[in-house]
Design a protein around this motif. Structure first.
Motif, PDB file in Angstrom:
ATOM      1  N   GLY A 144      29.057  81.183  86.169  1.00 16.65           N
ATOM      2  CA  GLY A 144      27.768  81.722  86.576  1.00 16.65           C
ATOM      3  C   GLY A 144      27.846  83.097  87.209  1.00 16.65           C
ATOM      4  N   ASP A 145      29.040  83.714  87.209  1.00 19.83           N
ATOM      5  CA  ASP A 145      29.157  85.028  87.853  1.00 19.83           C
ATOM      6  C   ASP A 145      28.578  86.162  87.002  1.00 19.83           C
ATOM      7  N   GLN A 146      28.245  85.871  85.743  1.00 18.27           N
ATOM      8  CA  GLN A 146      27.713  86.853  84.805  1.00 18.27           C
ATOM      9  C   GLN A 146      28.606  88.085  84.722  1.00 18.27           C
ATOM     10  N   TYR A 147      29.889  87.880  84.938  1.00 19.15           N
ATOM     11  CA  TYR A 147      30.828  88.993  84.902  1.00 19.15           C
ATOM     12  C   TYR A 147      32.145  88.498  84.307  1.00 19.15           C
ATOM     13  N   VAL A 148      33.139  88.291  85.126  1.00 19.94           N
ATOM     14  CA  VAL A 148      34.473  87.965  84.621  1.00 19.94           C
ATOM     15  C   VAL A 148      34.518  86.580  83.977  1.00 19.94           C
ATOM     16  N   TYR A 149      34.169  85.543  84.723  1.00 17.51           N
ATOM     17  CA  TYR A 149      34.263  84.185  84.188  1.00 17.51           C
ATOM     18  C   TYR A 149      33.368  84.039  82.960  1.00 17.51           C
ATOM     19  N   ASP A 150      32.109  84.392  83.128  1.00 18.91           N
ATOM     20  CA  ASP A 150      31.160  84.224  82.026  1.00 18.91           C
ATOM     21  C   ASP A 150      31.512  85.115  80.837  1.00 18.91           C
ATOM     22  N   GLY A 151      32.022  86.310  81.102  1.00 19.63           N
ATOM     23  CA  GLY A 151      32.409  87.214  80.018  1.00 19.63           C
ATOM     24  C   GLY A 151      33.553  86.664  79.191  1.00 19.63           C
ATOM     25  N   TRP A 152      34.616  86.228  79.873  1.00 19.45           N
ATOM     26  CA  TRP A 152      35.750  85.659  79.142  1.00 19.45           C
ATOM     27  C   TRP A 152      35.370  84.341  78.480  1.00 19.45           C
ATOM     28  N   SER A 153      34.572  83.523  79.158  1.00 16.66           N
ATOM     29  CA  SER A 153      34.153  82.250  78.580  1.00 16.66           C
ATOM     30  C   SER A 153      33.376  82.492  77.277  1.00 16.66           C
ATOM     31  N   GLY A 154      32.454  83.429  77.318  1.00 14.55           N
ATOM     32  CA  GLY A 154      31.673  83.758  76.120  1.00 14.55           C
ATOM     33  C   GLY A 154      32.539  84.329  75.009  1.00 14.55           C
ATOM     34  N   THR A 155      33.489  85.166  75.380  1.00 14.57           N
ATOM     35  CA  THR A 155      34.397  85.759  74.397  1.00 14.57           C
ATOM     36  C   THR A 155      35.247  84.695  73.726  1.00 14.57           C
ATOM     37  N   LEU A 156      35.778  83.769  74.513  1.00 16.12           N
ATOM     38  CA  LEU A 156      36.597  82.701  73.948  1.00 16.12           C
ATOM     39  C   LEU A 156      35.754  81.751  73.103  1.00 16.12           C
ATOM     40  N   ASP A 157      34.515  81.511  73.496  1.00  9.78           N
ATOM     41  CA  ASP A 157      33.606  80.699  72.668  1.00  9.78           C
ATOM     42  C   ASP A 157      33.360  81.385  71.325  1.00  9.78           C
ATOM     43  N   ASN A 158      33.145  82.710  71.357  1.00 10.35           N
ATOM     44  CA  ASN A 158      32.933  83.457  70.113  1.00 10.35           C
ATOM     45  C   ASN A 158      34.166  83.394  69.221  1.00 10.35           C
ATOM     46  N   LEU A 159      35.356  83.498  69.813  1.00 10.31           N
ATOM     47  CA  LEU A 159      36.591  83.390  69.043  1.00 10.31           C
ATOM     48  C   LEU A 159      36.705  82.013  68.401  1.00 10.31           C
ATOM     49  N   SER A 160      36.400  80.984  69.166  1.00 11.69           N
ATOM     50  CA  SER A 160      36.461  79.620  68.646  1.00 11.69           C
ATOM     51  C   SER A 160      35.510  79.445  67.463  1.00 11.69           C
TER      52      SER A 160
END
Length: 90
Positions: free
Chosen positions: A67-83
């Motif tokens: 929920g930080d809309q920065y590091v955690y959410d950014g990497w989480s979204g990036t890894l979801d897109n990769l998946s």
């Protein structure tokens, strides 16, 4: 990186610290031209699992939380897109 909700761009850079093809990738991550000693470090470890590959992602040196809309959410979204991309390649 771009925040999809706001359109704000976040420029990042880094330096590769360790590369073992098909096994491990270690790199600094942060602001472009940031001193290496002050930069967070990302480690990606790849392990064969039959016909698939397991990837373990580790980020050291940067506080993050869901929920930080920065590091955690950014990497989480990036890894979801990769998946999603990799799943679509099958």
């Amino acid at each position: 990186m771009v925040n999809k909700e706001t359109g704000q761009e976040y420029h990042t850079g880094g330096v590769f610290l360790d590369v073992i093809p098909y096994e491990r990738l270690v790199f600094t991550w942060g602001y472009p031209d940031a001193p290496i000693e002050d930069s967070p470090v990302v480690t990606l470890t790849l392990t064969a699992q039959g016909d698939c590959t397991e990837m373990i992602f580790h980020l050291r040196g940067f506080a993050r939380h869901p929920g930080d809309q920065y590091v955690y959410d950014g990497w989480s979204g990036t890894l979801d897109n990769l998946s999603t991309h990799l799943r679509d390649q099958k």
